[in-house]
Each structure stands twice: as structure tokens, then as C-alpha cells.
Design a protein around this motif. Structure first.
Motif, PDB file in Angstrom:
ATOM      1  N   ILE A   1       0.833  -1.208   0.000  1.00  0.00           N
ATOM      2  CA  ILE A   1       0.000   0.000   0.000  1.00  0.00           C
ATOM      3  C   ILE A   1       0.863   1.252   0.000  1.00  0.00           C
ATOM      4  CG2 ILE A   1      -1.632   1.340   1.403  1.00  0.00           C
ATOM      5  CD1 ILE A   1      -2.874  -1.353   2.232  1.00  0.00           C
ATOM      6  N   LEU A   2       1.895   1.282   0.822  1.00  0.00           N
ATOM      7  CA  LEU A   2       2.785   2.444   0.851  1.00  0.00           C
ATOM      8  C   LEU A   2       3.496   2.631  -0.482  1.00  0.00           C
ATOM      9  CD1 LEU A   2       4.357   2.162   4.405  1.00  0.00           C
ATOM     10  CD2 LEU A   2       2.741   3.881   3.578  1.00  0.00           C
ATOM     11  N   TYR A   3       3.917   1.553  -1.103  1.00  0.00           N
ATOM     12  CA  TYR A   3       4.576   1.608  -2.405  1.00  0.00           C
ATOM     13  C   TYR A   3       3.645   2.206  -3.456  1.00  0.00           C
ATOM     14  CZ  TYR A   3       7.122  -0.083  -6.510  1.00  0.00           C
ATOM     15  OH  TYR A   3       7.796  -0.171  -7.699  1.00  0.00           O
ATOM     16  N   ILE A   4       2.406   1.754  -3.481  1.00  0.00           N
ATOM     17  CA  ILE A   4       1.432   2.259  -4.451  1.00  0.00           C
ATOM     18  C   ILE A   4       1.133   3.731  -4.190  1.00  0.00           C
ATOM     19  CG2 ILE A   4      -0.983   2.077  -5.171  1.00  0.00           C
ATOM     20  CD1 ILE A   4      -0.710  -0.967  -4.728  1.00  0.00           C
ATOM     21  N   LEU A   5       0.927   4.111  -2.946  1.00  0.00           N
ATOM     22  CA  LEU A   5       0.635   5.513  -2.625  1.00  0.00           C
ATOM     23  C   LEU A   5       1.798   6.427  -2.960  1.00  0.00           C
ATOM     24  CD1 LEU A   5      -1.244   5.166   0.777  1.00  0.00           C
ATOM     25  CD2 LEU A   5      -2.208   5.752  -1.456  1.00  0.00           C
ATOM     26  N   PHE A   6       3.017   5.974  -2.739  1.00  0.00           N
ATOM     27  CA  PHE A   6       4.190   6.804  -3.014  1.00  0.00           C
ATOM     28  C   PHE A   6       4.315   7.099  -4.499  1.00  0.00           C
ATOM     29  CE2 PHE A   6       8.700   7.184  -4.124  1.00  0.00           C
ATOM     30  CZ  PHE A   6       9.012   8.316  -3.401  1.00  0.00           C
ATOM     31  N   PHE A   7       4.214   6.086  -5.332  1.00  0.00           N
ATOM     32  CA  PHE A   7       4.405   6.295  -6.761  1.00  0.00           C
ATOM     33  C   PHE A   7       3.180   6.894  -7.427  1.00  0.00           C
ATOM     34  CE2 PHE A   7       7.880   3.256  -6.077  1.00  0.00           C
ATOM     35  CZ  PHE A   7       8.900   4.028  -6.613  1.00  0.00           C
ATOM     36  N   LYS A   8       2.018   6.759  -6.830  1.00  0.00           N
ATOM     37  CA  LYS A   8       0.823   7.377  -7.390  1.00  0.00           C
ATOM     38  C   LYS A   8       0.804   8.881  -7.115  1.00  0.00           C
ATOM     39  CE  LYS A   8      -4.154   6.780  -7.564  1.00  0.00           C
ATOM     40  NZ  LYS A   8      -5.303   6.075  -7.022  1.00  0.00           N
ATOM     41  N   SER A   9       1.367   9.303  -5.984  1.00  0.00           N
ATOM     42  CA  SER A   9       1.313  10.715  -5.604  1.00  0.00           C
ATOM     43  C   SER A   9       2.430  11.545  -6.216  1.00  0.00           C
ATOM     44  CB  SER A   9       1.363  10.848  -4.084  1.00  0.00           C
ATOM     45  OG  SER A   9       2.635  10.460  -3.612  1.00  0.00           O
ATOM     46  N   GLN A  10       3.445  10.898  -6.811  1.00  0.00           N
ATOM     47  CA  GLN A  10       4.530  11.666  -7.422  1.00  0.00           C
ATOM     48  C   GLN A  10       4.019  12.358  -8.672  1.00  0.00           C
ATOM     49  OE1 GLN A  10       7.854   9.133  -8.177  1.00  0.00           O
ATOM     50  NE2 GLN A  10       8.854   9.732  -6.299  1.00  0.00           N
ATOM     51  N   LYS A  11       4.420  13.621  -8.819  1.00  0.00           N
ATOM     52  CA  LYS A  11       4.030  14.384  -9.995  1.00  0.00           C
ATOM     53  C   LYS A  11       5.010  14.095 -11.115  1.00  0.00           C
ATOM     54  CE  LYS A  11       1.920  17.986  -7.284  1.00  0.00           C
ATOM     55  NZ  LYS A  11       1.938  19.359  -6.872  1.00  0.00           N
ATOM     56  N   LYS A  12       4.544  14.177 -12.328  1.00  0.00           N
ATOM     57  CA  LYS A  12       5.371  13.904 -13.496  1.00  0.00           C
ATOM     58  C   LYS A  12       6.005  15.184 -14.032  1.00  0.00           C
ATOM     59  CE  LYS A  12       4.011   9.585 -13.869  1.00  0.00           C
ATOM     60  NZ  LYS A  12       4.779   8.420 -13.863  1.00  0.00           N
ATOM     61  N   SER A  13       6.204  16.163 -13.190  1.00  0.00           N
ATOM     62  CA  SER A  13       6.770  17.438 -13.603  1.00  0.00           C
ATOM     63  C   SER A  13       8.246  17.284 -13.933  1.00  0.00           C
ATOM     64  CB  SER A  13       6.605  18.468 -12.480  1.00  0.00           C
ATOM     65  OG  SER A  13       7.219  19.670 -12.831  1.00  0.00           O
ATOM     66  N   THR A  14       8.661  17.898 -15.046  1.00  0.00           N
ATOM     67  CA  THR A  14      10.068  17.832 -15.436  1.00  0.00           C
ATOM     68  C   THR A  14      10.769  19.154 -15.243  1.00  0.00           C
ATOM     69  OG1 THR A  14       9.520  18.354 -17.718  1.00  0.00           O
ATOM     70  CG2 THR A  14       9.647  16.015 -17.128  1.00  0.00           C
ATOM     71  N   SER A  15      10.053  20.171 -14.773  1.00  0.00           N
ATOM     72  CA  SER A  15      10.712  21.447 -14.541  1.00  0.00           C
ATOM     73  C   SER A  15      10.042  22.164 -13.381  1.00  0.00           C
ATOM     74  CB  SER A  15      10.661  22.316 -15.793  1.00  0.00           C
ATOM     75  OG  SER A  15       9.323  22.642 -16.090  1.00  0.00           O
ATOM     76  N   ASP A  16      10.813  22.972 -12.697  1.00  0.00           N
ATOM     77  CA  ASP A  16      10.332  23.762 -11.587  1.00  0.00           C
ATOM     78  C   ASP A  16      10.611  25.218 -11.891  1.00  0.00           C
ATOM     79  OD1 ASP A  16       9.614  21.496 -10.138  1.00  0.00           O
ATOM     80  OD2 ASP A  16      11.619  21.328  -9.269  1.00  0.00           O
TER      81      ASP A  16
END
Length: 75
Positions: free
Chosen positions: A19-34
């Protein structure tokens, strides 16, 4: 009894880890620039691999903790 308890605890830990693995990778944004703001405007910073240049004189002059510690150093 202890073998069953160990098996049950391992199963619970495995499910929690999944569950933690799924939540971690699901919540990451796919942003390539800040975007960062500076005194001269807004700069776009790429997070893809490459060469990065830092104006160290601007960082050192505008970083208040550095200025405070630099004034305390001679004392």
C-alpha cells in the motif's frame, strides 16, 4: 502457534508495504521542470540530466544566514 503468528505478521507487513509503495508512486508528480523566482524574474529549471550553472556570488550575497555567519567569523 508462533509459526502462524509469524506468518500472519509477515502477511500484514507485506500488505502495508504494498500500500505504501502504491501511494508513493501514485502521488509523485510527473513534472520535469520547476520555477524559481529571483530578483530578476522567474527562471525555469529543468530537472532532467544535464549541466547546471549556479551563480555562487548571487547566492552568497542574498543568503541571509551566510551574511550573518560571515560577519561573525572575524569576531
Amino acid at each position: 502457534m508462533t509459526k502462524n503468528l509469524s506468518l500472519i505478521l509477515n502477511a500484514i507487513l507485506f500488505v502495508a508495504l504494498l500500500i505504501l509503495y502504491i501511494l508513493f508512486f501514485k502521488s509523485q508528480k510527473k513534472s520535469t521542470s520547476d520555477e524559481i523566482s529571483t530578483a530578476s524574474g522567474v527562471n525555469k529549471v529543468s530537472t532532467k540530466g544535464g549541466i547546471v550553472y549556479i551563480n555562487i556570488d548571487s547566492v552568497l550575497n542574498n543568503y541571509k544566514m551566510y551574511v550573518d555567519l560571515q560577519s561573525e567569523l572575524p569576531k
